[in-house]
Structure formats: structure tokens, C-alpha cells
Design an enzyme around this catalytic site. Structure first.
Site, mmCIF file in Angstrom:
data_model
loop_
_atom_site.group_PDB
_atom_site.id
_atom_site.type_symbol
_atom_site.label_atom_id
_atom_site.label_comp_id
_atom_site.label_asym_id
_atom_site.label_seq_id
_atom_site.Cartn_x
_atom_site.Cartn_y
_atom_site.Cartn_z
ATOM 1 N N HIS A 58 0.839 -1.186 0.000
ATOM 2 C CA HIS A 58 0.000 0.000 0.000
ATOM 3 C C HIS A 58 0.878 1.242 0.000
ATOM 4 O O HIS A 58 1.724 1.404 0.873
ATOM 5 C CB HIS A 58 -0.911 0.012 1.228
ATOM 6 C CG HIS A 58 -2.019 0.990 1.062
ATOM 7 N ND1 HIS A 58 -1.821 2.336 1.202
ATOM 8 C CD2 HIS A 58 -3.320 0.832 0.712
ATOM 9 C CE1 HIS A 58 -2.952 2.953 0.949
ATOM 10 N NE2 HIS A 58 -3.880 2.062 0.644
ATOM 11 N N TYR A 94 -8.940 9.939 3.262
ATOM 12 C CA TYR A 94 -9.297 10.751 4.416
ATOM 13 C C TYR A 94 -10.281 11.814 3.943
ATOM 14 O O TYR A 94 -9.928 12.659 3.108
ATOM 15 C CB TYR A 94 -8.052 11.434 4.994
ATOM 16 C CG TYR A 94 -6.979 10.470 5.460
ATOM 17 C CD1 TYR A 94 -7.150 9.726 6.626
ATOM 18 C CD2 TYR A 94 -5.789 10.308 4.747
ATOM 19 C CE1 TYR A 94 -6.173 8.842 7.069
ATOM 20 C CE2 TYR A 94 -4.803 9.433 5.178
ATOM 21 C CZ TYR A 94 -5.000 8.704 6.336
ATOM 22 O OH TYR A 94 -4.037 7.827 6.770
ATOM 23 N N PRO A 104 -5.240 6.220 17.025
ATOM 24 C CA PRO A 104 -5.086 5.449 15.783
ATOM 25 C C PRO A 104 -4.997 6.317 14.520
ATOM 26 O O PRO A 104 -4.982 5.788 13.423
ATOM 27 C CB PRO A 104 -6.340 4.575 15.745
ATOM 28 C CG PRO A 104 -7.340 5.293 16.571
ATOM 29 C CD PRO A 104 -6.595 6.105 17.594
ATOM 30 N N LYS A 161 -0.006 3.920 14.139
ATOM 31 C CA LYS A 161 1.349 3.706 14.664
ATOM 32 C C LYS A 161 1.421 2.655 15.774
ATOM 33 O O LYS A 161 2.515 2.168 16.083
ATOM 34 C CB LYS A 161 1.901 5.017 15.248
ATOM 35 C CG LYS A 161 2.099 6.128 14.248
ATOM 36 C CD LYS A 161 3.285 5.847 13.368
ATOM 37 C CE LYS A 161 3.572 6.983 12.432
ATOM 38 N NZ LYS A 161 4.284 6.546 11.241
ATOM 39 N N TYR A 221 4.865 9.178 7.961
ATOM 40 C CA TYR A 221 3.651 8.380 7.794
ATOM 41 C C TYR A 221 3.983 6.884 7.849
ATOM 42 O O TYR A 221 3.282 6.100 8.461
ATOM 43 C CB TYR A 221 3.025 8.757 6.455
ATOM 44 C CG TYR A 221 1.633 8.248 6.193
ATOM 45 C CD1 TYR A 221 0.571 8.571 7.026
ATOM 46 C CD2 TYR A 221 1.362 7.478 5.051
ATOM 47 C CE1 TYR A 221 -0.711 8.129 6.750
ATOM 48 C CE2 TYR A 221 0.083 7.047 4.770
ATOM 49 C CZ TYR A 221 -0.951 7.371 5.629
ATOM 50 O OH TYR A 221 -2.230 6.936 5.341
#
Ligand code: APR
Length: 398
Positions: free
Chosen positions: A78, A208, A300, A304, A395
Site C-alpha cells: 500500500h 481521508y 489510531p 502507529k 507516515y
């Protein structure tokens, strides 16, 4: 009084989540005896759906330890995330930014199942339905964990070290005397309805949605199951969110009218998660070492949690091995100092993500100001290549 059977081991590990299981496997591979006690049943831990985005470092640790067969075979690469706002959609192909690292999507319960099997295959001592009920002697060289097994029998496992891998509500944290550690914490004031849908992902990227009604997220899990999030009021009753209401809200906030419809399916799981973070400092006390959520709870927002747990488990396994195999005490003494800067970096990024994804509601002066800052943050990320590189590094990195 209940009779207590005395037993001994070298390292007692409380908790069989990602933290405890990675640590157990790494210690077993180094020939260090350990016993893992887990309060829940094997079926429960192997079916508990949670995270699923594995960072490059996590894959490296697991591959190096021979624990990655399942994720290399079934995990999916991904490398792109998309932001959908009032002004349109922009994608960040983060696999080509920063250090060029990508995620591997592999459901956490599948990883847990692999780690349990690997540890048992090595002849590991893993006791399900066995709760740690007391910890003592942390300041001595024989700390002990008293456990209650499925038959109700009490056992006192003494050893040289205790690893507290028992999550945010575990006993290990509370075993540290008041005043010996400082707890930093923050309630981010935001809640998410966490959803699992029996439907394929609706788009290739993590998405998002930033919307006046609140945040919405879309994350791949398996070909048939997708994780979604919907920001919701604190204290909301998950049962009040019918499947229809959920899909309508997701469609609106992810702007399906502009970017294409979502693949609908039955909602398999709905629960409300309050965004909170905390960090203990130090994450060791005497012969007790905290790993994963027991050491630091992270919201969340940037996926991480499990990745930090694996990073810490690797450091702790290496430090225990250095001491028990080579007599070198220094890495263990430094465990907390080595982990904390990385924990804080991850906390900082997750906190930044929360502010990127959520604007406060209302027309008050402060809310309007903060929403304008959120807009500026999104624009910077959309237009600045340097910002994108920095984003990508944080990220996926740990
Ligand atoms: N005795 C034995 N086991 C216990 C006890 C106890 N007293 N208390 C808790 N446990 C077990 C829980 O049942 C759980 O299986 O400890 C385990 C802790 O596992 P996780 O909560 O998964 O914590 P961790 O291994 O630190 O996970 C790291 O993965 O998905 C993320 O949200 C998760 O951020 C977390 C991360």
C-alpha cells in the site's frame, strides 16, 4: 488462602498482543526461556480485528526473524493516500516520496495468529486464559508474576525479568510505584466510530474525508473487508448507527457524488473509540520493562500503535539477549532512553494528523480560526514537495 504453585522462568511476558508475541518469538529464537501469560482465549486474540497497516520497519523485523511468511504471501503493498476536501481530491503516492517506504496491509489478527503458531512451533510456553493478578519483587533480582489459570489455580512465576506487554489497561503499568514514572497524557477530544464492513475497498488508496459534518476514513483490510471510520460525538451509542445511516454519512463525507460510489456491505463491527494518547517516562522500572500500549498509548490517527510495539519489542529482545548472552548490561539500561524519542516522534505525527483531519465544529471565533489553520495545513501538504517528503517519512517511518 489459595495454594500458590511456585514456578520459574527467565522472562515472564504478560500479554499476547503484537508486543508480547514478537518479544516472545525473538527471545525464543535467541534461546532465552520465556513464559507468556494471556488473559483471553486463543480464539479471542486470533479473531480480534484491530490495526492492519504494517510499516517497513515492522516488516523488516518480522522478516529478519522468520516471522513474515504469512504477511509476505497474503499482505498487500500500500503506497498511496488520498485527501478529499471541499475543494476536491489530492493523492499522495507516498511510496515515491520521502524514503520511498510503503505499508504492507495485513490484518493484525492474522499476524497474531502467525506469531502464536510460530512461538508454539518452537515449543514456546504460552498460557491462554491465564491472567496476571499480581506483580512483586520488581526492585529485586527475582521479580515474580502471580497468575490465575483457567482452572482457577494460582501460580507464581519468578524469573529474572518481567515484560509488561498487557496493553493500556494492564496490570504492569499499575505495578510501578507512584512517583517512579511520570505519565504524560492528552485527550484529543475527538471520537471515531470504528467500522468493519463486509465489502471490498472502494478505492485503491487510504482515503481521508475532511467534511463539515466531521472526518471519515477508508482503509483497506482484506479483499472482502474494509475498515471505515466516522467522527462522532463523544459518548455516542454505536447501536444508534444503523447500516443505512453509516453508508449515508460515509458517502457524504467521502463525497461519493464527486469521486464515485462506495462498495456497500453489512457492517460487521461498530464501536466508538475516544482519541487519547499517553506516554510513560521511563518505560522501565527495576526488572520490569513496558512494551506497546502498556508503555505508550497512541491515537489510531496514523496507525502507529502496532508498529511502535514491534520496534520496542525488537529493542527489548536485543537488550535482554545482550545481557543474558553476553553480559552486557548497557542496552537494557538504555531501553527507555532508546525508545522514548521514537515514541514521541510518532506521538507528534499522530497529533499533527488529528489536527489535519479534524476541524472543530461551530461558528465561534476559535473554531473558525482553527479550521482556517487546518485548511492551510492541507494546502501545504497538497502543494509543497518538501512537506510531502516529510509527511511520507513520518507516515510510514517509526
Ligand atoms: N494478564 C494477562 N494478559 C493480559 C492482562 C493480564 N492481567 N491484561 C491484559 N492482557 C492481555 C490482553 O488480553 C491483550 O491480549 O494483554 C494483551 C495486550 O495486547 P494489545 O492490547 O494488543 O497490546 P499491544 O501488544 O501493546 O498492541 C500494540 O497494536 O493494534 C494495536 O491497538 C493496538 O496499539 C496496540 C498495538
Amino acid at each position: 488462602m489459595d495454594r500458590v504453585t511456585e514456578e520459574s522462568t527467565t522472562v515472564t511476558i504478560i500479554g499476547a498482543g503484537p508486543a508480547g508475541l514478537v518479544l516472545a518469538n525473538l527471545l525464543a529464537a535467541a534461546g532465552i526461556a520465556c513464559t507468556v501469560v494471556e488473559r483471553s482465549s486463543r480464539v479471542h486474540v486470533e479473531q480480534r480485528a484491530r490495526a492492519g497497516f504494517l510499516a517497513a520497519n515492522t516488516v523488516r523485523v518480522l522478516t529478519g526473524a522468520g516471522l513474515a511468511d504469512g504477511l509476505l504471501k497474503h499482505g498487500r503493498r500500500h503506497d498511496t493516500c488520498a485527501f478529499r476536501t471541499a475543494s476536491g481530491e489530492f493523492e499522495l503516492a507516498y511510496g515515491g516520496l520521502g524514503r520511498g517506504e510503503v505499508h504492507t496491509v495485513y490484518p493484525q489478527q492474522d499476524l497474531v495468529r502467525d506469531l502464536v503458531a510460530a512461538f508454539l512451533d518452537r515449543g514456546g510456553d504460552l498460557r491462554f486464559e491465564t491472567a496476571a493478578v499480581a506483580v512483586d519483587g520488581l526492585g529485586t533480582d527475582r521479580p515474580a508474576v502471580t497468575t490465575r489459570g483457567p482452572d482457577g489455580a494460582l501460580r507464581r512465576l519468578s524469573g529474572r525479568f518481567v515484560a509488561g506487554c498487557d496493553g493500556r489497561h494492564g496490570i504492569a503499568r499499575t505495578a510501578v510505584p507512584a512517583g517512579a514514572v511520570r505519565r504524560y497524557r492528552r485527550d484529543h477530544g475527538v471520537s471515531w466510530l470504528a467500522l468493519l464492513a463486509a465489502a471490498p475497498q472502494s478505492m485503491a488508496a487510504v482515503a481521508y474525508g475532511v467534511h463539515p459534518d466531521g472526518f471519515a476514513g477508508h482503509m483497506a483490510r482484506t479483499p472482502d473487508v474494509t475498515r471505515y471510520y466516522l467522527q462522532c460525538p463523544r459518548g455516542d451509542d454505536p447501536a444508534a448507527w444503523t447500516d443505512d445511516r453509516i453508508w449515508t454519512a460515509l458517502g457524504a463525507r467521502l463525497r461519493a457524488d464527486r469521486h464515485g460510489p462506495l462498495h456497500r456491505g453489512a457492517i460487521l463491527e461498530r464501536r466508538v473509540v475516544d482519541m487519547g494518547s499517553d506516554v510513560l517516562d521511563p518505560i522501565q522500572y527495576g526488572r520490569l520493562f513496558l512494551v506497546g500500549d502498556a508503555a505508550s498509548l497512541i491515537s489510531p490517527s496514523a496507525a502507529k500503535g502496532a508498529n511502535l510495539a514491534v520496534m520496542e519489542a525488537e529493542l527489548l529482545a536485543a537488550a535482554l539477549t545482550a545481557l543474558l548472552d553476553g553480559g552486557d548490561e548497557r542496552p537494557l539500561a538504555r531501553y527507555s532512553a532508546d525508545c522514548l524519542p521514537r515514541i514521541w516522534r510518532a506521538q507528534e505525527f499522530s497529533h499533527w494528523m488529528i489536527n489535519l483531519l479534524h476541524g472543530p465544529a461551530g461558528d465561534g471565533e476559535e473554531a473558525v480560526f482553527l479550521r482556517a489553520l487546518q485548511q492551510a495545513r492541507l494546502e501545504s501538504l497538497q502543494t509543497s514537495r518538501r512537506h510531502q517528503d516529510h509527511f511520507a517519512e513520518n507516515y510510514v517511518g517509526i
